[in-house]
Design a protein around this motif. Structure first.
Motif, PDB file in Angstrom:
ATOM      1  N   LYS A  84       0.738  -1.389   0.472  1.00 22.88           N
ATOM      2  CA  LYS A  84      -0.360   0.136  -0.342  1.00 22.88           C
ATOM      3  C   LYS A  84       0.696   1.009   0.204  1.00 22.88           C
ATOM      4  CE  LYS A  84      -3.618   2.200   3.026  1.00 22.88           C
ATOM      5  NZ  LYS A  84      -4.762   1.430   4.150  1.00 22.88           N
ATOM      6  N   MET A 130      -4.757   4.564  -2.729  1.00 24.77           N
ATOM      7  CA  MET A 130      -5.511   3.807  -1.501  1.00 24.77           C
ATOM      8  C   MET A 130      -6.204   5.840  -1.671  1.00 24.77           C
ATOM      9  SD  MET A 130      -2.198   5.261   1.288  1.00 24.77           S
ATOM     10  CE  MET A 130      -3.157   5.803   2.478  1.00 24.77           C
ATOM     11  N   SER A 161      -7.362   0.668   2.163  1.00 23.37           N
ATOM     12  CA  SER A 161      -5.985  -0.054   1.665  1.00 23.37           C
ATOM     13  C   SER A 161      -7.595  -0.499   0.317  1.00 23.37           C
ATOM     14  CB  SER A 161      -6.135  -1.443   2.434  1.00 23.37           C
ATOM     15  OG  SER A 161      -5.854  -1.043   3.987  1.00 23.37           O
ATOM     16  N   SER A 164      -5.151  -2.492  -2.682  1.00 24.21           N
ATOM     17  CA  SER A 164      -5.126  -3.822  -2.316  1.00 24.21           C
ATOM     18  C   SER A 164      -6.235  -4.992  -2.569  1.00 24.21           C
ATOM     19  CB  SER A 164      -4.587  -4.102  -1.226  1.00 24.21           C
ATOM     20  OG  SER A 164      -3.160  -2.921  -1.079  1.00 24.21           O
ATOM     21  N   ALA A 178      -2.348  -4.229   2.919  1.00 22.99           N
ATOM     22  CA  ALA A 178      -2.900  -3.223   4.227  1.00 22.99           C
ATOM     23  C   ALA A 178      -3.345  -2.822   5.843  1.00 22.99           C
ATOM     24  CB  ALA A 178      -4.437  -4.389   3.964  1.00 22.99           C
ATOM     25  N   ASP A 180      -4.874  -0.381   8.917  1.00 21.36           N
ATOM     26  CA  ASP A 180      -6.099  -0.014   9.336  1.00 21.36           C
ATOM     27  C   ASP A 180      -5.788   0.352  10.357  1.00 21.36           C
ATOM     28  OD1 ASP A 180      -8.571  -0.426  11.028  1.00 21.36           O
ATOM     29  OD2 ASP A 180      -8.985  -2.592  10.335  1.00 21.36           O
ATOM     30  N   SER A 184      -9.316   0.184   8.079  1.00 24.66           N
ATOM     31  CA  SER A 184      -8.874  -0.540   6.443  1.00 24.66           C
ATOM     32  C   SER A 184      -8.297  -1.096   5.517  1.00 24.66           C
ATOM     33  CB  SER A 184      -7.860   1.166   6.650  1.00 24.66           C
ATOM     34  OG  SER A 184      -8.710   2.126   6.799  1.00 24.66           O
ATOM     35  N   ILE A 185      -8.017  -2.223   6.889  1.00 26.08           N
ATOM     36  CA  ILE A 185      -8.346  -3.600   6.711  1.00 26.08           C
ATOM     37  C   ILE A 185      -9.494  -4.562   6.305  1.00 26.08           C
ATOM     38  CG2 ILE A 185      -7.570  -5.908   7.269  1.00 26.08           C
ATOM     39  CD1 ILE A 185      -4.949  -4.606   8.200  1.00 26.08           C
ATOM     40  N   GLY A 196      -9.914 -10.009   6.099  1.00 23.03           N
ATOM     41  CA  GLY A 196      -9.017  -8.702   6.412  1.00 23.03           C
ATOM     42  C   GLY A 196      -9.282  -9.565   7.769  1.00 23.03           C
TER      43      GLY A 196
END
Length: 473
Positions: A84, A130, A161, A164, A178, A180, A184-185, A196
């Motif tokens: 990322k 992103m 992410s 990705s 990724a 977070d 964000s994962i 995730g």
């Protein structure tokens, strides 16, 4: 590339086939394919889908080819991947998804987590898209093309992410990096039909951004198409640089016979979950009960004050990047080019800077509150939606809509995931459901600190009992 009007993927009868990362690594180790063949197939796939998806911000294909020609070791030796664009990789620029970052220069060195990820033997093909600084829950931009969801290109792929997730879901690579800071994962995994896993805070090496934060809300990991890939990556992280404060998880290879007490949460503090998401969570709860687990409704492990504290902390980060972005990233920077979300967060912070100490104290306190919720409810895991409503059409959360329009939408959408970032507890999004029109709908499980094993064992069980939808179906 296989494409209809709205669905895009690159799965083919090539060196990668439909293998996950563990499968590709096994095929390379057995001599069935070479790392060079796997990387070449991934490059061809990425070039096929990226014009439709816009998931790559910087390609590094020639160096990937050279790397694949050298001896590689690790659980993912020879497996192609992407990193990322907020994580330094030696020789590649880091743009953080922002038009305000002017002509970023190649990084002199890889940051520790990038080294940790690449220690698995994976071969990096470049950097993924992103939203600006990872602040948004969709990979959309003020004045540029969005990254699209390969399941339906009219819809968001989630964020931050998002690039990705789009590339993994489309089959370009088996897994990708990724991270977070508020979901964000898990959010892009939910939007794109992936696994995730967010680790317990401190499980992996910290990101560059996290080192100076008063509350480290950032977790690094991967998005993948199988539970065993996420389990293998966690075991590799534990082996590479174990955290002495956390017990090692080890390699989780399947379900457990242990039956769990599962806490059920359906609605957030801000709003009622939409009908389709609620029905999906309840169907998973029914499957758990059918399989012998006990499901009980529990209250959220956070209160109204938590929402205010997290929003203020988010605004503080927006202010920091808007005002000091060039200094923080050591690059030319034009803050007039920040998007409406970054600028709006900065304005909100300037209105109430005195709230910062209380917000930091409140977020730090959330770790104890989160742990107490598991103890007092006597639950092993908590089941909830990943998101407050199903993945929206592109434009709904776009910064082009303006801060006042998008912020309440964003708060209602990303309503469940931030509690794990502030508290540091682990969580996982699993692609266990679909919308009526066939798009992925993720289901969220949380556990107490250090207990990724229970999450993975349960994930293996549900992967077998319910199954994950495939984009090729």
């Amino acid at each position: 590339m296989t494409s209809t009007t709205t669905r895009v993927h690159a799965f083919a009868d090539d060196a990668l086939g439909d293998l996950d990362a563990v499968g590709v690594a096994v095929a390379i180790s057995a001599g069935e394919i070479s790392a060079a063949e796997a990387v070449e197939a991934a490059i061809a796939r990425a070039e096929a889908v990226n014009p439709r998806l816009n998931g790559i911000v910087t390609s590094d294909f020639d160096r990937a080819r050279s790397t694949a020609a050298t001896p590689l070791t690790g659980v993912f030796a020879g497996v192609p991947t992407f990193i990322k664009d907020n994580t330094d990789v030696a020789g590649l620029p880091t743009g953080h998804g922002s038009a305000a970052v002017i002509d970023p220069q190649p990084a002199a060195a890889s940051e520790p987590f990038a080294e940790q990820l690449l220690s698995t033997g994976a071969v990096n093909l470049g950097k993924t898209t992103m939203p600006e600084f990872g602040f948004n829950a969709t990979t959309e931009f003020q004045d540029a093309e969005p990254t699209r969801n390969p399941w339906h290109t009219d819809y968001s792929c989630g964020a931050s992410s998002g690039g990705s997730a789009a590339l993994v879901a489309a089959g370009a690579v088996p897994f990708a990096h990724a991270n977070d800071g508020g979901g964000s994962i898990r959010i892009p995994a939910a939007a794109c039909g992936l696994v995730g896993l967010k680790f317990t805070r401190g499980r992996e090496l910290p990101s560059a951004e996290a080192k100076d934060l008063p509350v480290n809300i950032i977790s690094n990991g991967i998005v993948s198409r199988s539970v065993r890939d996420s389990a293998a990556f966690l075991a590799a992280v534990d082996q590479h640089t174990p955290n002495r404060g956390l017990s090692r998880v080890g390699l989780v290879e399947g379900p457990s016979d242990r039956r769990l007490r599962v806490g059920l949460i359906l609605d957030s503090l801000r709003s009622t979950t939409d009908d389709e998401t609620r029905a999906a969570v309840l169907q998973v709860a029914q499957q758990l009960e059918k399989d012998g687990h006990e499901v009980v409704e529990v209250a959220l492990p956070v209160d109204e004050a938590f929402v205010r504290h997290f929003l203020h902390y988010w605004a503080m980060l927006g202010f920091s990047m808007h005002r000091f972005g060039g200094r923080l990233m050591h690059t030319a920077y034009d803050r007039s080019l920040n998007d409406s979300l970054t600028k709006g967060l900065a304005r909100d912070f300037i209105r109430h800077p005195w709230r910062t100490p209380g917000a930091i104290r409140g977020l730090k306190k959330s770790e104890a509150t989160y742990k107490a919720a598991f103890r007092e409810n006597a639950v092993d895991v908590v089941l909830s939606p990943v998101l407050g409503y199903t993945t929206p059409l592109l434009g709904h959360l776009s910064p082009a809509a303006g801060y006042e329009v998008m912020l309440p939408r964003l708060l209602d959408y990303a309503a469940f995931t931030p509690a794990n970032n502030a508290s540091g507890g682990p969580a996982i999004s699993l692609p266990l459901a679909q919308t009526a029109d066939g798009r992925p709908l993720g289901i969220h499980f949380s556990a107490v600190h250090g207990d990724e094993r229970t999450l993975l064992e349960l994930a293996f069980e549900l992967e077998q009992s319910i199954g994950f939808a495939r984009i090729t179906d």
